[in-house]
Design an enzyme around this catalytic site. Structure first.
Site, PDB file in Angstrom:
ATOM      1  N   CYS A  14     -10.806   3.548  -1.529  1.00 63.89           N
ATOM      2  CA  CYS A  14      -9.453   3.761  -1.021  1.00 63.89           C
ATOM      3  C   CYS A  14      -9.383   2.958   0.265  1.00 63.89           C
ATOM      4  CB  CYS A  14      -9.201   5.242  -0.747  1.00 63.89           C
ATOM      5  SG  CYS A  14      -7.655   5.554   0.152  1.00 63.89           S
ATOM      6  N   THR A  15      -8.304   2.196   0.429  1.00 62.85           N
ATOM      7  CA  THR A  15      -8.257   1.277   1.571  1.00 62.85           C
ATOM      8  C   THR A  15      -8.117   2.002   2.905  1.00 62.85           C
ATOM      9  OG1 THR A  15      -5.902   0.951   1.113  1.00 62.85           O
ATOM     10  CG2 THR A  15      -7.431  -0.699   0.255  1.00 62.85           C
ATOM     11  N   HIS A  16      -7.836   3.296   2.870  1.00 60.72           N
ATOM     12  CA  HIS A  16      -7.823   4.050   4.123  1.00 60.72           C
ATOM     13  C   HIS A  16      -9.232   4.326   4.643  1.00 60.72           C
ATOM     14  CE1 HIS A  16      -3.773   4.919   2.664  1.00 60.72           C
ATOM     15  NE2 HIS A  16      -3.460   5.419   3.836  1.00 60.72           N
ATOM     16  N   TYR A  27      -0.270   8.516  -2.392  1.00 63.23           N
ATOM     17  CA  TYR A  27       0.000   8.378  -3.825  1.00 63.23           C
ATOM     18  C   TYR A  27      -1.020   9.164  -4.659  1.00 63.23           C
ATOM     19  CZ  TYR A  27       3.371   4.458  -3.455  1.00 63.23           C
ATOM     20  OH  TYR A  27       4.465   3.674  -3.212  1.00 63.23           O
ATOM     21  N   GLY A  28      -2.210   9.339  -4.111  1.00 63.30           N
ATOM     22  CA  GLY A  28      -3.340   9.877  -4.872  1.00 63.30           C
ATOM     23  C   GLY A  28      -3.045  11.097  -5.732  1.00 63.30           C
ATOM     24  N   ASP A  51       0.853  -1.185   0.000  1.00 66.15           N
ATOM     25  CA  ASP A  51       0.000   0.000   0.000  1.00 66.15           C
ATOM     26  C   ASP A  51       0.888   1.232   0.000  1.00 66.15           C
ATOM     27  OD1 ASP A  51      -2.377   1.547   0.140  1.00 66.15           O
ATOM     28  OD2 ASP A  51      -2.053   1.841   2.280  1.00 66.15           O
ATOM     29  N   SER A  52       0.303   2.342  -0.396  1.00 67.11           N
ATOM     30  CA  SER A  52       1.020   3.618  -0.321  1.00 67.11           C
ATOM     31  C   SER A  52       1.318   3.998   1.130  1.00 67.11           C
ATOM     32  CB  SER A  52       0.186   4.719  -0.969  1.00 67.11           C
ATOM     33  OG  SER A  52      -1.038   4.853  -0.271  1.00 67.11           O
ATOM     34  N   GLU A 111      -3.723   8.613   7.991  1.00 68.32           N
ATOM     35  CA  GLU A 111      -2.277   8.380   8.178  1.00 68.32           C
ATOM     36  C   GLU A 111      -1.783   9.056   9.466  1.00 68.32           C
ATOM     37  OE1 GLU A 111       0.308   6.761   6.342  1.00 68.32           O
ATOM     38  OE2 GLU A 111      -1.155   5.818   5.032  1.00 68.32           O
ATOM     39  N   CYS A 167      -4.233  -1.119  -2.450  1.00 67.64           N
ATOM     40  CA  CYS A 167      -4.211   0.325  -2.668  1.00 67.64           C
ATOM     41  C   CYS A 167      -4.953   0.585  -3.976  1.00 67.64           C
ATOM     42  CB  CYS A 167      -2.755   0.781  -2.771  1.00 67.64           C
ATOM     43  SG  CYS A 167      -2.560   2.517  -3.261  1.00 67.64           S
ATOM     44  N   ASN A 168      -6.026   1.345  -3.881  1.00 67.72           N
ATOM     45  CA  ASN A 168      -6.822   1.603  -5.086  1.00 67.72           C
ATOM     46  C   ASN A 168      -6.054   2.407  -6.127  1.00 67.72           C
ATOM     47  OD1 ASN A 168      -9.984   0.921  -4.833  1.00 67.72           O
ATOM     48  ND2 ASN A 168      -9.115   1.249  -2.826  1.00 67.72           N
ATOM     49  N   THR A 169      -5.256   3.363  -5.642  1.00 71.38           N
ATOM     50  CA  THR A 169      -4.523   4.206  -6.590  1.00 71.38           C
ATOM     51  C   THR A 169      -3.542   3.360  -7.393  1.00 71.38           C
ATOM     52  OG1 THR A 169      -4.715   6.032  -5.017  1.00 71.38           O
ATOM     53  CG2 THR A 169      -3.106   6.272  -6.780  1.00 71.38           C
TER      54      THR A 169
END
Lengths: 264, 264
Positions: free
Chosen positions: A183-185, A42-43, A10-11, A152, A73-75
């Site tokens: 988005c996994t966040h 990363y977005g 993931d980012s 984050e 990570c979707n991005t």
């Protein structure tokens, strides 16, 4: 049978929501996770840079001899999943298709919203995947650039988080019956998101959907880990501060983990 | 995207329970089904013959240009799934692993029963798959040679069916908390099986589990059918009487289908 670990990248820390769900479903599989918090989010980055960073994470996981890689990570999935899947000879799973597919099954009004980073929304990947499967579905994307920094920084419980989420989601309220957390966040913010959207909107957690798909692919490729292979030893790596990563990960995963710093 | 149909095969009509569940989940995908009722049941036959017959069905489906093949037959899966999966360059799915995997997730007492044809039980495939994933689980197999003829003769509602099911299941009652219907014919008998076992036993329909896995694999291999590809035209073939097949299939699938006879 294949007793090697599964690699997640993931980012930053968001991908841990996928790992959390995965560990709940398949507690006897080993996880190697790398989060690139030093370069998160990363977005907002250009696609070429996201591609380069993601490959660095993939190559790191390959040095750990993983049997499967999950782009948690979707991005990263939006930008480079197909290329990585094509090039590697182990299964590579992204988080977009499981989420898109679940949203199509969930919607009754045919109106689906997507929350994501600016890059994920700009890539248009969810709309493309959903409409290729179901052309009559209306898909509305909304970039939420403030959400990842909240998560984050471990501020998802703050009053600021509530204010930011409510303000960001305002244009989406009342417009859709299904909302993809693209988005996994974002699952960390899902109680606030659910409140902001109202109780009748179905939230789709792409990460949880992905965890279910991992299990199917382990079966299909016959690469499950034997339960006789001994205790699991998960490994967590971050490109930033292990202490900050550990604080978030211990809380989300509800266990004390060991984290190592790594330079890419 | 891949607009070609998915091929399903079975020794007879039982595999239609997989198709029924699959059509419910993915109504825009096209199905080609072949049932070998002229040579059903496969269960009591020697492995080499089952292997040969199954390959004939596979080769028939390949002439129809299918994008994936589902062995909607536990006996065929037990004997020849791995070989077929190895040799073809399209995805090949069997019904055993999805059922085994679901049973492990469902059991609380760690005691799982398997109902199957004599060949499936003799092959020991469910016990092997379940215990390789979960060695401490107790697995008890029970061959039910009378069940397939009941279903193939469309007698599943008869008082004879009830008598046969109750007598057959007697040694299993009270011994397990999870029971795998390890033959795609058996879901047709599931109300009687549930009554015989009692309400607290969880029945696992391998076919329904398989239908869910097909969806995941279509996503993973990116071979979903576009919804812009036009109306679906399913095709059904039987090696025996189309009229008898149609009578059962119309009732199970709740739609009028067209059936062609085919000689293999």
């Amino acid at each position: 049978m294949d007793n090697r670990p599964i690699g997640f990248l993931d980012s930053g820390v968001g991908g841990l929501t996928v790992v959390r769900e995965f560990m709940r479903q398949l507690p006897h599989e080993e996880v190697i996770f790398i989060g690139d918090s030093a370069r998160a989010p990363y977005g907002p980055r250009p696609a070429e840079q996201i591609r380069e960073y993601t490959w660095e994470l993939v190559n790191f996981l390959l040095t750990k001899d993983v049997k499967m890689i999950v782009l948690a990570c979707n991005t990263a999935t939006a930008v480079v999943w197909e290329e990585i899947k094509e090039k590697l000879d182990i299964p590579v799973l992204g988080v977009v298709l499981p989420g898109a597919s679940a949203a199509i099954k969930a919607t009754k009004t045919g109106k689906i919203g997507i929350l994501g980073t600016p890059m994920t929304i700009q890539s248009d990947i969810y709309r493309q995947k959903i409409q290729s499967l179901s052309p009559e579905t209306e898909v509305t994307g909304l970039a939420c650039p403030k959400f990842v920094p909240l998560v984050e920084s471990n501020s998802s419980q703050s009053s600021l988080a509530k204010k930011v989420v409510y303000e960001t989601l305002e244009p989406m309220v009342g417009q859709v019956d299904t909302l993809v957390l693209g988005c996994t966040h974002y699952p960390i913010l899902s109680p606030i998101i659910q409140n902001a959207m109202g109780p009748h909107v179905r939230l789709i957690d792409s990460g949880a959907e992905t965890a279910r798909d991992i299990s199917v692919l382990l079966n299909y490729f016959q690469i499950n880990r034997s339960r006789q292979a001994g205790e699991v030893h998960h490994q967590f790596y971050t490109t930033a501060s292990p202490a900050a990563f550990k604080e978030i990960a211990d809380s989300w995963l509800e266990q004390a983990i060991e984290v190592e710093h790594v330079d890419l």
